[in-house]
Design a protein around this motif. Structure first.
Motif, short mmCIF file in Angstrom:
data_model
loop_
_atom_site.label_atom_id
_atom_site.label_comp_id
_atom_site.label_asym_id
_atom_site.label_seq_id
_atom_site.Cartn_x
_atom_site.Cartn_y
_atom_site.Cartn_z
N GLY A 56 0.80 -1.22 0.00
CA GLY A 56 0.00 0.00 0.00
C GLY A 56 0.83 1.26 0.00
N GLY A 57 1.95 1.25 -0.76
CA GLY A 57 2.70 2.47 -0.99
C GLY A 57 2.19 3.16 -2.24
N ILE A 58 2.88 4.20 -2.68
CA ILE A 58 2.37 5.00 -3.79
C ILE A 58 2.31 4.21 -5.09
CG2 ILE A 58 4.61 6.01 -4.47
CD1 ILE A 58 3.03 8.68 -4.85
N VAL A 59 3.26 3.30 -5.33
CA VAL A 59 3.23 2.51 -6.57
C VAL A 59 2.10 1.50 -6.53
CG1 VAL A 59 4.51 0.88 -8.01
CG2 VAL A 59 5.68 2.86 -7.05
N GLY A 60 1.91 0.82 -5.40
CA GLY A 60 0.82 -0.14 -5.28
C GLY A 60 -0.54 0.52 -5.40
N LEU A 61 -0.72 1.67 -4.77
CA LEU A 61 -2.01 2.36 -4.80
C LEU A 61 -2.28 2.95 -6.19
CD1 LEU A 61 -1.80 4.08 -1.31
CD2 LEU A 61 -3.30 2.18 -1.96
N ALA A 62 -1.25 3.49 -6.83
CA ALA A 62 -1.43 3.99 -8.20
C ALA A 62 -1.81 2.85 -9.13
CB ALA A 62 -0.15 4.68 -8.68
N SER A 63 -1.18 1.69 -8.95
CA SER A 63 -1.47 0.53 -9.80
C SER A 63 -2.88 0.02 -9.56
CB SER A 63 -0.45 -0.57 -9.54
OG SER A 63 0.86 -0.12 -9.83
N ALA A 64 -3.28 -0.04 -8.30
CA ALA A 64 -4.65 -0.47 -7.98
C ALA A 64 -5.67 0.47 -8.61
CB ALA A 64 -4.84 -0.51 -6.47
N ARG A 65 -5.40 1.76 -8.52
CA ARG A 65 -6.29 2.77 -9.13
C ARG A 65 -6.37 2.58 -10.64
NH1 ARG A 65 -5.08 7.50 -11.70
NH2 ARG A 65 -6.68 9.15 -11.66
N ALA A 66 -5.21 2.42 -11.28
CA ALA A 66 -5.19 2.27 -12.74
C ALA A 66 -5.96 1.02 -13.17
CB ALA A 66 -3.75 2.19 -13.24
N LEU A 67 -5.79 -0.07 -12.43
CA LEU A 67 -6.45 -1.32 -12.80
C LEU A 67 -7.96 -1.24 -12.66
CD1 LEU A 67 -3.98 -3.93 -11.27
CD2 LEU A 67 -4.60 -3.73 -13.68
N ILE A 68 -8.43 -0.64 -11.57
CA ILE A 68 -9.88 -0.62 -11.36
C ILE A 68 -10.56 0.39 -12.28
CG2 ILE A 68 -10.16 1.12 -9.51
CD1 ILE A 68 -11.94 -1.11 -8.13
N LEU A 69 -9.85 1.46 -12.64
CA LEU A 69 -10.43 2.40 -13.60
C LEU A 69 -10.49 1.79 -14.99
CD1 LEU A 69 -8.79 5.79 -12.51
CD2 LEU A 69 -11.10 4.96 -12.03
N ARG A 70 -9.54 0.93 -15.30
CA ARG A 70 -9.52 0.28 -16.61
C ARG A 70 -10.43 -0.95 -16.65
NH1 ARG A 70 -3.87 -0.87 -19.70
NH2 ARG A 70 -3.58 1.30 -18.99
N HIS A 71 -10.59 -1.62 -15.51
CA HIS A 71 -11.40 -2.85 -15.44
C HIS A 71 -12.41 -2.74 -14.29
CE1 HIS A 71 -8.57 -4.80 -18.22
NE2 HIS A 71 -7.59 -4.32 -17.46
N ILE A 76 -11.03 -5.95 -6.97
CA ILE A 76 -9.59 -5.72 -6.76
C ILE A 76 -9.37 -5.31 -5.31
CG2 ILE A 76 -7.57 -4.38 -7.47
CD1 ILE A 76 -8.89 -4.00 -10.19
N GLY A 77 -8.38 -5.92 -4.69
CA GLY A 77 -8.05 -5.60 -3.30
C GLY A 77 -6.59 -5.24 -3.14
N VAL A 78 -6.30 -4.37 -2.19
CA VAL A 78 -4.94 -4.00 -1.81
C VAL A 78 -4.67 -4.52 -0.41
CG1 VAL A 78 -3.38 -2.09 -1.24
CG2 VAL A 78 -4.85 -1.93 -3.26
N LEU A 79 -3.54 -5.20 -0.22
CA LEU A 79 -3.13 -5.69 1.08
C LEU A 79 -1.94 -4.87 1.57
CD1 LEU A 79 -3.11 -9.57 0.42
CD2 LEU A 79 -5.05 -8.09 1.02
N GLU A 80 -2.03 -4.34 2.78
CA GLU A 80 -0.96 -3.54 3.36
C GLU A 80 -0.67 -4.04 4.77
OE1 GLU A 80 1.80 -1.21 4.85
OE2 GLU A 80 1.31 -1.24 2.72
N LYS A 81 0.62 -4.26 5.07
CA LYS A 81 0.97 -4.85 6.36
C LYS A 81 0.83 -3.88 7.53
CE LYS A 81 6.04 -4.22 6.32
NZ LYS A 81 6.20 -3.65 7.64
N GLN A 207 -10.95 3.36 -3.88
CA GLN A 207 -12.09 2.94 -3.07
C GLN A 207 -13.41 3.42 -3.67
OE1 GLN A 207 -10.46 4.37 0.81
NE2 GLN A 207 -11.13 2.36 1.51
N GLU A 208 -13.42 4.65 -4.15
CA GLU A 208 -14.66 5.18 -4.71
C GLU A 208 -15.06 4.43 -5.98
OE1 GLU A 208 -14.26 9.41 -5.12
OE2 GLU A 208 -15.00 9.73 -3.08
N ALA A 209 -14.08 3.83 -6.65
CA ALA A 209 -14.37 3.03 -7.84
C ALA A 209 -14.77 1.60 -7.48
CB ALA A 209 -13.16 3.00 -8.76
#
Length: 463
Positions: A56-71, A76-81, A207-209
């Motif tokens: 859940g750093g900036i690269v993971g969150l940006a990637s999660a955002r890009a994936l859910i906006l595209r699909h 899609i879930g993000v896991l952060e320790k 999250q909003e997506a």
């Protein structure tokens, strides 16, 4: 029955409306105040996802955002320790929006940094996130640095960096009245921003997506399911099982790992190649006392030594008005070791036995000793800073924060300079994409990296 997990699902109902009013009024979420817990987000009642992003750093969150906006139809879930997002490399960096001048032409770093800087500025404008395009001077203070400075200028032009120009002493004084130098590169496109604020805004978009974020989920094991979960209507639709240190688990079809300082260990957990290994380097910053902040207007950087990926001790203004001086680059004895005496026996053994660190040390012994000396004695760092701003004295500075850089290293002791992405073989490896090396300028490049990751995920996993 899978134990209950702490879900940060989509913001909903009355809480969402209240949050949105506050979000728009403030222009952007304040760090640490983004999350409102509620039940309901899409798929929040299940522990199965089509795609899981680990980290859940900036690269993971940006990637999660890009994936859910595209699909948008995918779960899609993000896991952060950690209990909060973006608190390690994202939350401990200098906050500079890099222009892309430093990196080898045609490299991923060069391409993604130039693209990423433009995208970060555009995103901040869209979201009302404050930034300052305060520029940067890369200053030669010795005659022998001038050929390297000129070569760097040519590299920046090859990389397509906007607005670069070589300036002489008089123009240096116009930009930075207290800075001395023989020649400098003026990089007007460089800026500063609070990257944790940007990362939390990415998380809000995600999250909003309809995306879900699970915090306090430290991954301990990744394996292929041996049988279908009991009472599951999906059968083996979600064949990958990810377990945390509490014995909780989620299932998914595909995994993208953006684990930063733990990227090699997460790769190894999944049965993929553990190399390149991560070696943590701590960077200590000093703070310029408030009454001396007038000495620095924008970013002031030295001419870098091309043998190392570190940019040298520099002057960096921050969004809160403070001025950071640094960082140095010393070996950290713990992957998240922000203090000099933080120590992990496991991390040290990994560094010594599994990486090429000892070869790196022998190859660059004098550089390492010098960095350790500057870390221990403020006077040594001040002496270096005085080459640029002679008015600074040891009484003008305080010890400040530190960050830890996840530097990938091969077994021959070579620092991996470019971004590295890979997967594996077999049933599991074919379902995983690892982001193996994403050091600076990964924050600047995060939106460009996320687009590339989304492309690779779509192609690799046939989404």
């Amino acid at each position: 029955m899978v134990p209950a997990l702490r879900y940060l699902g989509s913001v909903c109902g009355r809480a969402r409306r209240a949050f949105s009013r506050g979000f728009l009024a403030a222009g952007a979420p304040a760090p640490g105040k983004l999350w409102l817990l509620c039940q309901g987000g899409r798929r929040a009642s299940t522990s199965s996802f089509d795609v899981v992003i680990i980290g859940g750093g900036i690269v993971g969150l940006a990637s999660a955002r890009a994936l859910i906006l595209r699909h948008p139809a995918l779960s899609i879930g993000v896991l952060e320790k950690e209990k909060d997002l973006a608190i390690h490399q994202t939350g401990h960096n200098s906050g500079v929006i890099h222009s892309g001048i430093y990196y080898k032409p045609e490299s991923l770093k060069a391409k993604l940094c130039v693209q990423g800087a433009a995208l970060i500025y555009e995103y901040c404008n869209q979201k009302g996130i404050s930034y300052k395009q305060c520029g940067k001077l890369i200053v030669a203070v010795e005659q022998e640095e001038i050929p390297r400075l000129q070569a760097l200028y040519e590299r920046g032009l090859q990389n397509g960096v906007q607005g670069l120009r070589l300036i002489q002493q008089d123009d240096i004084k116009k930009k930075e009245p207290y800075c001395r130098g023989l020649m400098a590169i003026d990089c007007p496109y460089t800026g500063i921003v609070d990257y944790r604020q940007v990362a939390l805004s990415f998380a809000q978009d995600f999250q909003e997506a309809g995306g879900s974020v699970l915090t306090s989920f430290e991954v301990e094991d990744i394996e292929m399911a041996k049988e279908s979960p009991s009472r599951s209507k999906d059968g083996m639709k979600y064949p990958i099982v990810i377990r945390n240190t509490k014995g909780e688990e989620v299932r998914c079809q595909y995994v993208v790992t953006c684990a930063g300082l733990y990227s090699d260990r997460i790769s190894e957990l999944s049965g993929c190649n553990p190399n390149p290994r991560i070696v943590p380097f701590r960077g200590d910053y000093l703070l310029l006392k408030p009454e001396k902040r007038y000495l620095v207007k924008g970013n002031i950087y030295p001419v870098p030594d091309s043998r190392f990926p570190f940019l040298g001790v520099h002057f960096t203004p921050r969004m809160d008005g403070s001025i950071w001086l640094g960082p140095n680059a010393v070996l950290a004895f713990k992957r998240e070791g922000y203090r000099p005496f933080d120590f992990s026996a496991r991390d040290i053994m990994d560094i010594i036995l599994k990486s090429g660190l000892m070869k790196l040390v022998f190859q660059n012994f004098s550089y390492g000793v010098n960095e350790m000396y500057k870390a221990c004695f403020l006077s040594a760092t001040v002496k270096h800073l005085q080459k640029f701003i002679p008015e600074i004295t040891i009484s003008d500075i305080l010890r400040g924060p530190a960050g830890v850089r996840a530097q990938a290293l091969d077994r021959d002791g070579n620092l991996i300079e470019d971004f590295v992405f890979d997967g594996g073989a077999g049933d599991m490896g074919n379902r995983i994409l690892h982001v193996r090396n994403a050091p600076s300028p990964a924050a600047t490049s995060s939106l460009a990296i996320s687009g590339m990751i989304a492309d690779e995920v779509q192609q690799r996993f046939k989404l």
